[in-house]
Design a protein around this motif. Structure first.
Motif, mmCIF file in Angstrom:
data_model
loop_
_atom_site.group_PDB
_atom_site.id
_atom_site.type_symbol
_atom_site.label_atom_id
_atom_site.label_comp_id
_atom_site.label_asym_id
_atom_site.label_seq_id
_atom_site.Cartn_x
_atom_site.Cartn_y
_atom_site.Cartn_z
ATOM 1 N N UNK A 289 0.819 -1.207 0.000
ATOM 2 C CA UNK A 289 0.000 0.000 0.000
ATOM 3 C C UNK A 289 0.854 1.259 0.000
ATOM 4 N N UNK A 290 1.908 1.271 0.804
ATOM 5 C CA UNK A 290 2.793 2.440 0.847
ATOM 6 C C UNK A 290 3.490 2.639 -0.494
ATOM 7 N N UNK A 291 3.948 1.563 -1.096
ATOM 8 C CA UNK A 291 4.638 1.639 -2.385
ATOM 9 C C UNK A 291 3.704 2.146 -3.490
ATOM 10 N N UNK A 292 2.483 1.672 -3.490
ATOM 11 C CA UNK A 292 1.513 2.142 -4.480
ATOM 12 C C UNK A 292 1.225 3.627 -4.293
ATOM 13 N N UNK A 293 1.089 4.033 -3.051
ATOM 14 C CA UNK A 293 0.811 5.439 -2.760
ATOM 15 C C UNK A 293 1.946 6.331 -3.268
ATOM 16 N N UNK A 294 3.169 5.883 -3.095
ATOM 17 C CA UNK A 294 4.324 6.663 -3.530
ATOM 18 C C UNK A 294 4.403 6.798 -5.051
ATOM 19 N N UNK A 295 3.802 5.852 -5.756
ATOM 20 C CA UNK A 295 3.795 5.927 -7.224
ATOM 21 C C UNK A 295 2.569 6.666 -7.753
ATOM 22 N N UNK A 297 -0.681 5.694 -7.227
ATOM 23 C CA UNK A 297 -1.837 4.815 -7.419
ATOM 24 C C UNK A 297 -2.679 4.812 -6.151
ATOM 25 N N UNK A 298 -3.933 5.208 -6.261
ATOM 26 C CA UNK A 298 -4.843 5.229 -5.114
ATOM 27 C C UNK A 298 -5.451 3.845 -4.936
ATOM 28 N N UNK A 299 -5.184 3.229 -3.802
ATOM 29 C CA UNK A 299 -5.691 1.885 -3.525
ATOM 30 C C UNK A 299 -5.914 1.750 -2.035
ATOM 31 N N UNK A 300 -6.624 0.715 -1.648
ATOM 32 C CA UNK A 300 -6.859 0.436 -0.229
ATOM 33 C C UNK A 300 -6.925 -1.061 -0.038
ATOM 34 N N UNK A 301 -6.888 -1.473 1.219
ATOM 35 C CA UNK A 301 -7.026 -2.893 1.514
ATOM 36 C C UNK A 301 -8.477 -3.273 1.722
ATOM 37 N N UNK A 302 -9.325 -2.262 1.912
ATOM 38 C CA UNK A 302 -10.739 -2.544 2.139
ATOM 39 C C UNK A 302 -11.588 -1.418 1.603
ATOM 40 N N UNK A 303 -12.528 -0.930 2.414
ATOM 41 C CA UNK A 303 -13.417 0.135 1.977
ATOM 42 C C UNK A 303 -12.735 1.483 2.101
ATOM 43 N N UNK A 310 -4.215 -1.621 7.443
ATOM 44 C CA UNK A 310 -3.624 -2.855 6.925
ATOM 45 C C UNK A 310 -4.180 -4.072 7.658
ATOM 46 N N UNK A 311 -5.122 -3.837 8.552
ATOM 47 C CA UNK A 311 -5.731 -4.945 9.270
ATOM 48 C C UNK A 311 -6.718 -5.669 8.357
ATOM 49 N N UNK A 312 -6.805 -7.007 8.481
ATOM 50 C CA UNK A 312 -7.785 -7.740 7.672
ATOM 51 C C UNK A 312 -9.191 -7.221 7.955
ATOM 52 N N UNK A 313 -9.955 -6.952 6.919
ATOM 53 C CA UNK A 313 -11.294 -6.415 7.104
ATOM 54 C C UNK A 313 -12.258 -7.489 7.580
ATOM 55 N N UNK A 328 -1.302 -9.854 1.084
ATOM 56 C CA UNK A 328 -1.886 -8.517 0.967
ATOM 57 C C UNK A 328 -3.202 -8.554 0.208
ATOM 58 N N UNK A 329 -4.175 -7.775 0.694
ATOM 59 C CA UNK A 329 -5.437 -7.596 -0.012
ATOM 60 C C UNK A 329 -5.451 -6.189 -0.594
ATOM 61 N N UNK A 330 -5.958 -6.060 -1.802
ATOM 62 C CA UNK A 330 -5.900 -4.778 -2.496
ATOM 63 C C UNK A 330 -7.208 -4.519 -3.225
ATOM 64 N N UNK A 331 -7.795 -3.341 -2.966
ATOM 65 C CA UNK A 331 -9.008 -2.932 -3.679
ATOM 66 C C UNK A 331 -8.676 -1.776 -4.612
ATOM 67 N N UNK A 332 -9.019 -1.947 -5.882
ATOM 68 C CA UNK A 332 -8.892 -0.902 -6.886
ATOM 69 C C UNK A 332 -10.278 -0.598 -7.435
ATOM 70 N N UNK A 333 -10.619 0.678 -7.542
ATOM 71 C CA UNK A 333 -11.945 1.034 -8.041
ATOM 72 C C UNK A 333 -11.823 1.916 -9.273
#
Length: 360
Positions: A289-295, A297-303, A310-313, A328-333
């Motif tokens: 998540x941190x690496x994606x944010x630095x590039x 890319x807006x993403x999250x592990x849940x809602x 970073x806790x399991x939802x 890792x779980x990743x949500x892209x919208x």
């Protein structure tokens, strides 16, 4: 001489009376278009501050107003926190809840609902589509199964409002939650459909606004913006949904092709057009998540409500996809302005990061 009470937008003297008329007209126009968008009556639309308040109002309102008839209600393990936290609070004041477990793809069934209801059940609340994994529930089937049973049916349709045609009669719901910001309207405004004749205790007490179902001065500007967003949504919805569905499938296909072991969470077909949710084995969630944010890319592990966590939802836990082995779980919208080029660029970045993090 009439007392001076201010000026309108054209520099002409105005009065409190004319301001009130304009506010009422704006509210009426917005209420009419929201009602039309879901096949409801004008009088059945109640404006509020958004999906969270609408969910709270539905659960508190129905259970409290019907408490003499019974203190049991039914919901699912994968509802939005606005429903789950309200349900848990209701349990602290004497109500009893049944939380239906979904299958591995996040689905609950009408038969599960029927098995759970009792003579003391006053409300069933099942979200139309999950905000994390995108699974779309068989709401019309559940609504049909509940006909003839002495219980009310609520659905949180915040996620589906802008991408599917909704009709409260075809869905068989008594209460429906919608929100403006999911259809590119203002934040902080939404609506709760309440079928005429349903006893409901107001969440907010005070004046007689919203037919005494929601006290407090209405946010006229936000509600007018909501109405305009609905008008545009009704024109663009079908085209936007088809585009998002095509791009969703493109993104899913590219991730599966480029990243071995990537596991799609949620239903394979019955899912929101703009939702993609993957688990990546043996990848540290925080690092990804941190690496994606630095590039960029807006993403999250849940809602979105838990973005950055970073806790399991609770959703992934309920469908059995939150064990440590899943990684890792990743949500892209996707949205109406998402381009194919952005999808390809995102997959390139994600592939590169997964490769790097796998070696760590």
């Amino acid at each position: 001489m009439e007392p001076f009470l201010g000026r309108d937008g054209f520099g002409n003297p105005s009065s409190l009376h004319s301001e009130g008329q304009r506010a009422k007209r704006a509210l009426d126009e917005a209420r009419a278009v929201v009602a039309e968008s879901i096949g409801a009556q004008f009088s059945e639309i109640n404006f509020n501050s958004g999906g969270t308040e609408a969910d709270n109002a539905a659960l508190f309102g129905v259970t409290l107003a019907n408490r003499r008839r019974g203190e049991h209600f039914v919901t699912t393990q994968i509802e939005h926190e606005a429903v789950l936290h309200t349900a848990r609070f209701l349990e602290t004041i004497g109500f009893e809840a049944t939380y239906l477990a979904p299958d591995a793809q996040g689905l609950v069934t009408a038969s599960q609902v029927l098995e759970a209801i009792r003579t003391t059940t006053t409300l069933v609340s099942v979200m139309h589509a999950n905000n994390e994994i995108g699974t779309v529930q068989p709401i019309a089937e559940i609504g049909g199964a509940l006909r003839g049973h002495n219980t009310y049916f609520h659905s949180d349709a915040v996620q589906t409002y802008g991408v599917y045609p909704l009709n409260v009669h075809e869905l068989g719901v008594d209460l429906l939650t919608v929100s403006a910001h999911k259809i590119y309207g203002p934040k902080g405004v939404g609506a709760l459909y309440v079928r005429d004749g349903i006893p409901i205790e107001p969440l907010l007490h005070g004046g007689g606004q919203e037919r005494e179902r929601r006290a407090g001065t209405e946010n006229v500007a936000a509600i007018a913006g909501f109405g305009e967003a609905v008008r545009l949504m009704l024109i663009e919805r079908e085209t936007t949904a088809k585009q998002m569905e095509r791009q969703r499938d493109l993104l899913i296909g590219m991730i599966r092709e480029r990243i071995p072991g990537a596991a799609l969470n949620g239903h394979q077909a019955q899912r929101l057009p703009g939702n993609v949710h993957f688990s990546f084995p043996d990848i540290d969630a925080e690092s990804l998540l941190v690496s994606l944010d630095l590039t960029g890319v807006a993403a999250s592990s849940g809602s979105a409500c838990t973005a950055g966590s970073i806790e399991p939802s609770h959703v992934l836990t309920a469908i059995g996809a939150a064990s440590e082995a899943r990684g890792a779980a990743l949500r892209l919208t996707l949205g109406r302005e998402t381009t194919d080029e952005e999808i390809r660029e995102t997959v390139e970045i994600l592939t590169r990061l997964i490769t790097r993090l796998t070696r760590v």
